[in-house]
Scaffold this motif. Structure first.
Motif: not given
Length: 721
Positions: A94-110
């Motif tokens: 919800e913070l991102i505003g929906g499903a993130p792109s895989p690349a963005l999710a990888l960066s945030i999770l790292r």
């Protein structure tokens, strides 16, 4: 926007396209205030590109009062400030505003995983891990799935990376449902050392997005099973997994243990030496013992009267050259005799060889071999007995490797002391708590705690207990026996219960899990003692008469600067054994412990005077409990028992206390009886090792002490000073 990732961790998200002043969002020198006060915890602040020129800035912090919906978070940059009214969101998606792109999710999770393992120390926070896992699930894709291939050891799994996505070398994170891990992976086939990470997500340094670790659909083959199969695919998987285990064993204890366990269960080779007297050369690798830090202790012998041996190669997990000049030589009378009539020459003066290689066994090896390279171009192989031993057995093997008469200072310091120190530290570091058996109603508010370690020798137990029980001056003392040979538990407990029934004397029995030595036993007793005064007793010490305790207590009461006192100790013939301890240098310059007036008559005039002394023996050591605990009790670095008593005296002196001898208290000490049954001490270099350690630690302090308190001439005759 505010998201609670766990009860203790929150993240605040700020988009750059929300109209906030850019200066307030300065990443270099930001500051934050909540309800007019600076944020109270460590924070981390990072920006992520969202596309179309927009960016998301995340502030990761610990939760604190006031961090809630409607609160105002003030941001201060170098050139401006802004007020952010917090709005509570449900999750990171919800913070991102929906499903993130895989690349963005990888960066945030790292980013989140790195801070969880570093700044925030919440890698085991199950709620935090679950929140990150739920965010990674928004990016699930069939082309980014790793498949489990085999079980490696008890808890590890071999995985195959998705086709076309290589797990490049570097730091990887794994987001499980309950924990987060950091690993160094570098292969398309990789091992994760925790089965509970299945169904988690791998976060490589470079990848299209998080990689899902798919749960196994059924039982997985074990690595050993793959090694037994004949097909090429299984064999390749086995070899690849073994290479990965070997690579990671250098840095990860779980993989080092995996290698060790494999080596322990591997078939052993027969011990091989070249010992035929009619051959022109011979040798043996009698001992190749590893320590927990990757060191390798070697002992053997080499007979080469004609100079045929031109080189040595040590064979383990890899070949290592061994310079014969690095080994120390020592005499072997048995070999000189065996080869005295050899037609090609005898064993020469010092055929024995010993060496210590501090980093030769960084990977565990079950059995080592030594290749002798000959001048003819041929070679001969020597094979040692298995060398992966329990640390206690390994320590005793190293200490028993050379006869005390043949050990030099160089051999002791270069070859014996380093592995013994490592092995002993491993033993002491794995100590378990003793079992406690209380017999009878414990003494309320005792004036003194008598602590007696027991190891196998029980010959004096009945006499000692009876003497304690019949002494009215000990009525308010508590009695603690510490059993260092747990195999005798039933016998000792039965004996103490019988003695309690006979004398109605309460007693506490502590049973150590294994034999950790005198110092650990005394410290365990001190941990359970409740009196203000501790008396450490050998099991072979018995009172000469009643009322021996009051003079010791009176001495401590009269002088608050006394940290410890010791009684007069007598040999069984009534002559003096101990009237205080002093130090004197031996033939090699190292300090030895000695006792005043040893062997003199019981009532030698100079031994009848209470006086300050450099130290007192641990056979009967009376100390203030507060002082004992303030210096950490007996030091655990010494093996089995010896020199830890003088070490304690020197520690007490360094802390500002003094030591005194009290002759009005008399006891018999049947010297060395309590240690003579210990094979790990008798006939080994344990005493030499302890003296070397003691000397290295206290040389200058003893020098200054003995300059101030010189040995009285009356210690060997004459008048006392």
């Amino acid at each position: 926007m505010l998201v609670l990732l766990s009860p203790g961790i929150a993240v605040v998200g700020i988009r750059t396209d929300t109209g906030l002043p850019e200066a307030a969002l300065d990443l270099q020198e930001p500051s934050f205030e909540l309800a007019g006060q600076p944020l109270r915890s460590s924070i981390s602040w990072q920006q992520f590109a969202l596309g179309d020129g927009a960016a998301l800035r995340l502030l990761l912090l610990r939760t604190q009062p006031g961090l809630q919906t409607g609160a105002v978070l003030r941001l201060q940059g170098r050139n401006g400030s802004a007020a952010l009214h917090l709005q509570r969101l449900q999750d990171l998606g919800e913070l991102i505003g929906g499903a993130p792109s895989p690349a963005l999710a990888l960066s945030i999770l790292r980013f989140l995983a790195a801070r969880a393992l570093g700044l925030l120390r919440v890698a085991e926070d199950a709620a935090f891990a679950a929140a990150c896992h739920a965010f990674a699930e928004l990016t699930l894709a069939p082309d980014r799935v790793a498949l489990p291939l085999a079980r490696c050891g008890h808890d590890a799994i071999l995985w195959a990376a998705p086709a076309g996505i290589a797990t490049e070398a570097g730091v990887h994170y794994v987001i499980g449902r309950r924990r987060i891990r950091r690993l160094a992976l570098a292969a398309d086939r990789f091992i994760l050392p925790d089965r509970q990470l299945a169904d988690g997500f791998l976060l490589p340094p470079e990848a299209p997005g998080p990689i899902h670790l798919a749960p196994a659909g059924g039982p997985l083959p074990r690595l050993a099973e793959l090694g037994r199969r004949k097909d090429a695919e299984s064999r390749n998987l086995f070899r690849g997994a073994q290479a990965e285990i070997r690579r990671r064993a250098l840095a990860e204890p779980a993989f080092r243990q995996m290698l060790r366990d494999q080596a322990l269960l591997a078939p052993t080779k027969p011990f091989r030496q070249l010992a035929e007297p009619d051959q022109p050369f011979g040798g043996s690798l009698d001992m190749a013992v590893t320590d927990p830090s990757g060191g390798l202790f070697l002992r053997g012998w080499l007979r080469d009267p004609l100079g045929l041996v031109t080189g040595l190669a040590l064979l383990g997990d890899q070949e290592q050259r061994l310079d014969l000049g690095e080994a120390h030589r020592f005499p072997r009378a048995d070999l000189l005799k065996s080869y005295a009539e050899s037609p090609h020459g005898g064993a020469q003066g010092k055929p024995g060889l010993v060496a210590y290689l501090p980093a030769a066994a960084r990977r565990p090896v079950a059995q080592w071999s030594l290749r002798l390279e000959l001048s003819t171009g041929d070679s001969a192989l020597l094979t040692a007995p298995p060398g992966l031993l329990h640390p206690q057995a390994a320590r005793e093997k190293v200490l028993g490797s050379i006869a005390p008469a043949h050990v030099t200072r160089e051999i002791l310091s270069d070859c014996i002391a380093p592995p013994v120190a490592r092995l002993h530290a491993e033993i002491m570091g794995s100590r378990g708590a003793p079992d406690v058996v209380r017999i009878g109603r414990a003494q309320a508010a005792p004036v003194a705690s008598l602590i007696v370690p027991l190891y196998r020798n029980l010959r004096f137990l009945r006499h000692q207990f009876g003497a304690f029980a019949r002494d009215p001056s000990l009525a308010e003392a508590e009695l603690i026996y510490v059993l260092d040979s747990p195999e005798q538990r039933d016998e000792v407990e039965h004996m103490l219960r019988g003695l309690h029934g006979l004398y109605a004397r309460p007693v506490t029995l502590l049973i150590q899990p294994v034999n950790y030595g005198y110092a650990a036993a005394c410290n365990a007793g001190a941990d359970h003692a409740t009196a203000p005064v501790l008396l450490l007793f050998n099991s072979d010490v018995v009172p000469a008469a009643r009322s021996w305790l009051p003079p010791l207590l009176a001495a401590l009461e009269a002088d608050p600067k006394l940290g410890a006192v010791g009684p007069k100790l007598l040999f069984e013939d009534g002559s003096l054994q101990h009237a205080g301890l002093f130090f004197e240098r031996g033939p090699g310059g190292e300090w030895f412990n000695n006792h005043y007036f040893k062997g003199y008559p019981r009532y030698w005039p100079a031994a009848q005077k209470m006086r300050e002394v450099p130290g007192v023996t641990g056979a009967a050591f009376c100390a203030r409990a507060e002082a004992y605990r303030a210096v950490g009790g007996l030091t655990l670095d010494y093996v089995i028992g010896d020199y830890e008593d003088s070490d304690l005296c020197l520690k007490l002196r360094a802390a500002g206390f003094r030591i005194a001898y009290v002759p009005q208290s008399e006891l018999f000490h049947f010297e060395r009886q309590s240690i003579r049954d210990h094979a790990g001490y008798a006939r080994t270099l344990a005493g030499n090792y302890n003296r070397l350690l003691h000397h290295g630690r206290w040389d200058s302090a003893i020098e200054a002490l003995m300059a101030r308190m010189p040995r009285p001439a009356s210690a060997f005759g004459g008048d006392a000073r």
